[in-house]
Design an enzyme around this catalytic site. Sequence first.
Site, short mmCIF file in Angstrom:
data_model
loop_
_atom_site.label_atom_id
_atom_site.label_comp_id
_atom_site.label_asym_id
_atom_site.label_seq_id
_atom_site.Cartn_x
_atom_site.Cartn_y
_atom_site.Cartn_z
N HIS A 40 0.82 -1.21 0.00
CA HIS A 40 0.00 0.00 0.00
C HIS A 40 0.86 1.27 0.00
O HIS A 40 0.36 2.35 -0.30
CB HIS A 40 -0.90 -0.01 1.24
N ASN A 86 -6.33 7.96 4.45
CA ASN A 86 -7.70 8.44 4.27
C ASN A 86 -7.86 9.95 4.45
O ASN A 86 -8.97 10.47 4.32
CB ASN A 86 -8.68 7.68 5.18
N ASP A 111 -1.17 2.46 -5.33
CA ASP A 111 -1.13 1.03 -5.65
C ASP A 111 -2.43 0.65 -6.35
O ASP A 111 -3.45 1.30 -6.18
CB ASP A 111 -0.97 0.21 -4.37
N ASN A 132 -8.78 4.69 -0.63
CA ASN A 132 -9.11 5.72 0.34
C ASN A 132 -8.34 7.03 0.13
O ASN A 132 -8.87 8.11 0.39
CB ASN A 132 -8.86 5.21 1.77
#
Length: 207
Positions: A40, A86, A111, A132
């Site tokens: 991520h 986020n 990603d 997010n």
Amino acid sequence: MKFLFKIFKKEFPREEENPMKKFLIVGLGNIGAEYVNTRHNIGFKVVDALARKHQTDFATAKLGALAEVKLKGRTLFLLKPNTYMNLSGKAVQYWMEKEKIGKENILVITDDLNLPFGTIRIKPKGSDGGHNGLKSIQSLLNTTDYPRFRFGISDDFKKGRQVDYVLGEWDEEEKEKLTERLEMSANAIESFALAGLGNTMTAFNGK
């Protein structure tokens, strides 16, 4: 003589003061040692690779870590938001406004589970795809119309294990290939700033 110099400065600003010569390259990721080598965090890895190539370091700045790259008359601000994924939009919005960078000159690196490992896909706009970080940016900029750079991490996980996979670390085979993929990614970002979005998509998408 001083008066003439002031006029010259006003009418002929330095290149880096021209907003069309500024770019904001945003690598998305999560801060913290536990996230450093996770899939991520590939956005952080990509901007780190570009900074290394140009022998520049990141420094702590408002809402993130920032490095600056000079490239043939252009200035690239490399940003790693420290807001966690986020809330990434807060950092992007702040630095766009501070440096007066238009949305066409930002590139957000994420990603992507839908692409094979290491595959690059650059697009002028698009949906958040459930990501997010992109959701946050879209919400604060109130648009999906900005360039993004998707780095494939593949979808090689068992049903119900997506979160573990995305937040998991690269396997040994991926680690071996990652250096070359990061070099390719750095080249693509340079192309974005020098040759433009369309030429870069033609040259690097699917590579």
